[in-house]
Design a protein around this motif. Structure first.
Motif, mmCIF file in Angstrom:
data_model
loop_
_atom_site.group_PDB
_atom_site.id
_atom_site.type_symbol
_atom_site.label_atom_id
_atom_site.label_comp_id
_atom_site.label_asym_id
_atom_site.label_seq_id
_atom_site.Cartn_x
_atom_site.Cartn_y
_atom_site.Cartn_z
ATOM 1 N N MET A 1 11.179 76.853 43.819
ATOM 2 C CA MET A 1 9.804 76.018 43.957
ATOM 3 C C MET A 1 9.489 76.317 45.434
ATOM 4 O O MET A 1 10.332 76.585 46.343
ATOM 5 N N LYS A 2 8.291 76.166 45.540
ATOM 6 C CA LYS A 2 7.698 76.351 46.962
ATOM 7 C C LYS A 2 7.272 74.945 47.473
ATOM 8 O O LYS A 2 6.469 74.349 46.726
ATOM 9 N N ILE A 3 8.004 74.628 48.414
ATOM 10 C CA ILE A 3 7.962 73.424 49.214
ATOM 11 C C ILE A 3 7.234 73.412 50.564
ATOM 12 O O ILE A 3 7.737 74.144 51.408
ATOM 13 N N GLY A 4 6.302 72.663 50.600
ATOM 14 C CA GLY A 4 5.354 72.578 52.028
ATOM 15 C C GLY A 4 6.246 71.386 52.612
ATOM 16 O O GLY A 4 6.451 70.429 52.282
ATOM 17 N N ILE A 5 6.111 71.741 54.163
ATOM 18 C CA ILE A 5 6.603 70.559 55.113
ATOM 19 C C ILE A 5 5.607 70.404 55.870
ATOM 20 O O ILE A 5 4.920 71.241 56.872
ATOM 21 N N LEU A 6 4.985 69.001 56.008
ATOM 22 C CA LEU A 6 4.066 68.683 56.853
ATOM 23 C C LEU A 6 4.226 67.507 57.614
ATOM 24 O O LEU A 6 4.323 66.527 57.241
ATOM 25 N N GLY A 7 4.591 67.742 58.994
ATOM 26 C CA GLY A 7 5.058 66.953 59.867
ATOM 27 C C GLY A 7 4.260 66.376 60.720
ATOM 28 O O GLY A 7 3.234 67.099 60.949
ATOM 29 N N GLY A 8 4.514 65.278 61.429
ATOM 30 C CA GLY A 8 3.385 64.799 62.365
ATOM 31 C C GLY A 8 3.941 63.394 62.691
ATOM 32 O O GLY A 8 4.509 62.586 62.153
ATOM 33 N N THR A 9 3.124 62.691 63.645
ATOM 34 C CA THR A 9 3.258 61.490 63.936
ATOM 35 C C THR A 9 2.728 60.415 63.149
ATOM 36 O O THR A 9 3.267 59.405 62.875
ATOM 37 N N PHE A 10 1.574 61.043 62.345
ATOM 38 C CA PHE A 10 0.808 60.375 61.380
ATOM 39 C C PHE A 10 0.631 58.731 61.768
ATOM 40 O O PHE A 10 0.906 57.811 61.400
ATOM 41 N N ASP A 11 0.085 58.755 63.009
ATOM 42 C CA ASP A 11 -0.367 57.375 63.653
ATOM 43 C C ASP A 11 -1.854 57.122 63.831
ATOM 44 O O ASP A 11 -2.277 57.255 64.936
ATOM 45 N N PRO A 12 -2.686 56.948 62.811
ATOM 46 C CA PRO A 12 -2.059 56.869 61.542
ATOM 47 C C PRO A 12 -2.335 58.048 60.673
ATOM 48 O O PRO A 12 -3.277 59.034 61.211
ATOM 49 N N ILE A 13 -1.899 58.182 59.503
ATOM 50 C CA ILE A 13 -2.235 59.300 58.673
ATOM 51 C C ILE A 13 -3.609 59.116 58.029
ATOM 52 O O ILE A 13 -4.224 57.944 58.022
ATOM 53 N N HIS A 14 -4.512 60.238 58.128
ATOM 54 C CA HIS A 14 -5.929 60.328 57.985
ATOM 55 C C HIS A 14 -6.221 61.309 56.981
ATOM 56 O O HIS A 14 -5.300 62.121 56.447
#
Length: 199
Positions: free
Chosen positions: A1-14
């Motif tokens: 499986m190909k898994i993407g990783i999207l990290g961030g503060t998400f302050d807020p997620i938009h």
């Protein structure tokens, strides 16, 4: 499986975060994308919303997308959230899957200054998302940023130009945010009175 990783503060997620995940999924042929809110971001000041609030906003924003998941791996680990440690942990958890770290070009161009970039490169391929107002990176640009052009997927389809800091300012002053926020996230922010003290 190909898994993407999207990290961030998400302050807020938009909407920009969600668009980046969709572009990466289509462009790199990913099976799913993990959204990973940071505990303490190493490259910026502390988040305005708590880690639990940012996790909940990420869950609300991705609830309607079956191939989007939210991971609390960095929040559980605590301390400064270094991508190298997160990718290593995910590699152990998904030994038979391919990992793809999703970065906007504005973040990717600073990759060589990150904590242990060699470890990240060893464990994951990089997906670079084009950013509004920036030129598409050439092979030499990727090398200068510490990225291997052979293991970098360029996804240059446009994504919305949304600034998290400008969004927080709008929320603090009660200005409309248009379609920048998913509706459930906007409701959550209003119910909890988040970002009212942001100036």
């Amino acid at each position: 499986m190909k898994i993407g990783i999207l990290g961030g503060t998400f302050d807020p997620i938009h909407a920009g975060h969600l668009a980046a995940a969709r572009v990466a999924m289509d462009c790199a042929g990913l099976d799913e994308v993990l959204f990973i809110p940071s505990a303490t971001p190493p490259h910026r000041g502390p988040a305005d919303a708590s880690a639990d609030e940012r996790l909940e906003m990420a869950r609300l924003a991705t609830a309607g997308e079956p191939r989007f998941e939210v991971s609390d791996v960095e929040v559980r680990r605590g301390g400064k959230s270094f991508t190298s440690e997160t990718v290593r942990e995910l590699k152990h958890a998904h030994p038979h899957d391919q990992l793809f770290l999703i970065l906007g070009w504005d973040a990717a161009r600073l990759f060589s200054s990150w904590h242990d970039p060699d470890r990240i490169r060893a464990d994951a391929s990089i997906v670079v998302i084009g950013r509004p107002g920036t030129e598409a990176p050439a092979s030499d640009d990727l090398k200068a940023a510490g990225l291997d052009p052979e293991r970098t997927v360029l996804c240059l389809e446009g994504t919305p130009d949304i600034s998290g800091s400008e969004l927080r300012t709008s929320l603090a002053s009660g200005e409309p945010t248009g379609d920048c926020l998913p509706e459930p996230v906007e409701r959550y922010i209003a119910e909890r009175g988040l970002y009212r003290d942001n100036h």
